[in-house]
Design an enzyme around this catalytic site. Structure first.
Site, mmCIF file in Angstrom:
data_model
loop_
_atom_site.group_PDB
_atom_site.id
_atom_site.type_symbol
_atom_site.label_atom_id
_atom_site.label_comp_id
_atom_site.label_asym_id
_atom_site.label_seq_id
_atom_site.Cartn_x
_atom_site.Cartn_y
_atom_site.Cartn_z
ATOM 1 N N GLY A 86 0.656 -35.091 -18.638
ATOM 2 C CA GLY A 86 0.452 -33.833 -17.868
ATOM 3 C C GLY A 86 -0.272 -34.441 -16.588
ATOM 4 N N SER A 128 2.908 -40.743 -20.882
ATOM 5 C CA SER A 128 2.743 -40.482 -19.534
ATOM 6 C C SER A 128 1.200 -40.610 -18.932
ATOM 7 C CB SER A 128 3.301 -39.021 -19.284
ATOM 8 O OG SER A 128 3.422 -38.815 -17.890
ATOM 9 N N HIS A 140 7.022 -43.453 -16.197
ATOM 10 C CA HIS A 140 8.076 -42.645 -15.461
ATOM 11 C C HIS A 140 8.864 -43.531 -14.505
ATOM 12 C CE1 HIS A 140 7.516 -38.449 -16.985
ATOM 13 N NE2 HIS A 140 5.960 -38.926 -16.617
ATOM 14 N N GLU A 181 11.450 -44.479 -18.235
ATOM 15 C CA GLU A 181 11.453 -43.239 -19.241
ATOM 16 C C GLU A 181 12.232 -43.782 -20.509
ATOM 17 O OE1 GLU A 181 12.843 -39.829 -17.251
ATOM 18 O OE2 GLU A 181 10.797 -39.369 -16.185
#
Lengths: 246, 246
Positions: free
Chosen positions: B92, B125, B162, B197
């Site tokens: 998030g 993440s 990412h 990713e």
């Protein structure tokens, strides 16, 4: 009493199809000339090599007919800002820039001088971010920890420079719009104005106008649809709140 | 004494061509099974809606044979983490996540428990960012101000989740590589590992291995060329410094 706050907030100094600052040349020259400015104090704090950065800006702006000196080259930083009529805060990393402005005790001084009309402000990219309410909507990587994300506050809202609609087909990182909406969801009261590359926000007292060669996109609290504004749009309504307070 | 630190650091929970966490299913199941874990404590702090986020993760992970509960659903957060064997910190916004972890006094507790081998850590993440030395190399927007950028420090270096090589033909914002190099130029001593990713970094004591379906890219201090590492690569050399200290 209406203040004569004067600022020109560029989305970036680079714009596709133009050399450095070329897209903004006419607006910058008009702005400085109208404000009787012939000397520009350049603030290179957003990048590491102050001399090289200042020299690059001198090469572009001095041929336009203005003298450019780097703030770092003066021993008395506060005194130099106090006696200057115009500053140009260049882009780079917003966190590094804001941290250095705080270290040099310049955040409130610049706000005070711009508000009273004794300092004309030009900002580009990170230099535009720090001119707004806070740096919460910068695109930059947080490479260094500043003492606050609150910034100079020449305008009472946030800006997202280099604004672009990002759609990733295969990459799963958040899009720009998702990131800005995440900010609004935090309960911050201020809207976010995304300035497309080539966009310039002109602050004339409490009158705000979109200038340059590209428009802006407004993300408002409680309104999930961004609103698009073309060059020439009057954005003064974004200052209504601040005007009422003063 | 060698510690039995156990962590699985995912670049993201979404990966092109896969449903949520699907690319990581085998690694996560193997990891939890080997560590005798049947209950996973989910930390939803990186997003706003804790219930919805936890529910989404339950829908994916419980069919694999593990129980998932949200940390926010327990009145005693510290006691719950203390009595848990495994946590999964979801993605998030990294700033929101780290701020909440500090507010809940969880940063040093999680580090202590992972270091002593009594807590197994999975991050994705933002949940991976906070597991590293600091969040200086997150891609996220700084939507909220955390009390520090220093993080849990399960690994003694930084990660960029990412990770992707970005080349803009017409957009003039910084590329990902430029942003990471800006970080290294600040004089931080720790390298940055960009996880593509689909990449998973497996921490087994002081042994680090690239797993998943995509590799990683290492940006080292004083070396401007990023180095590429495929799936299966042994990255334990990144822990040499920490091992010598202990």
């Amino acid at each position: 009493m209406a203040t004569r706050r004067q600022a020109l907030l560029l989305s970036s100094s680079n714009c596709h199809g133009f050399s450095l600052l070329e897209f903004a040349k006419k607006e910058m020259c008009d702005f400085l000339t109208k404000n009787n400015v012939s000397e520009l104090l350049f603030v290179p704090y957003a990048q590491k090599d102050y001399d090289a950065y200042t020299s690059k800006m001198q090469d572009v702006i001095e041929p336009w007919g203005f003298t450019v000196t780097g703030l770092h080259s003066y021993p008395d930083v506060i005194g130099t800002v106090n006696s200057s009529k115009a500053i140009f805060v260049g882009g780079g990393n917003t966190f590094l820039l804001l941290k250095t402005l705080y270290e040099q005790d310049l955040v409130s001084l610049i706000k005070k001088k711009v508000d009273e009309g004794s300092l004309v402000y030009i900002g580009s990219s990170a230099g535009t971010n720090v001119a707004t309410k806070s740096i919460h909507t910068t695109n930059d990587m947080p490479i260094i920890y500043p003492p606050s994300f609150e910034a100079i506050g020449i305008v009472p809202f946030n800006v997202n420079p280099h604004y672009i609609e990002t759609e990733h087909e295969t990459h799963k990182g958040e899009t720009r719009d998702q990131r800005i909406l995440e900010y609004l969801e935090m309960g911050h009261a201020s809207p976010v104005l995304g300035l497309r590359e080539g966009c310039i926000l002109h602050v004339n007292g409490y009158q705000l106008t979109i200038k340059g060669i590209a428009g802006a996109v407004l993300f408002n609290v409680g309104d999930i649809r961004p609103r698009h504004y073309d060059v020439g749009s009057d954005m003064s309504f974004l200052c209504d709140q601040i005007k009422e307070v003063e």
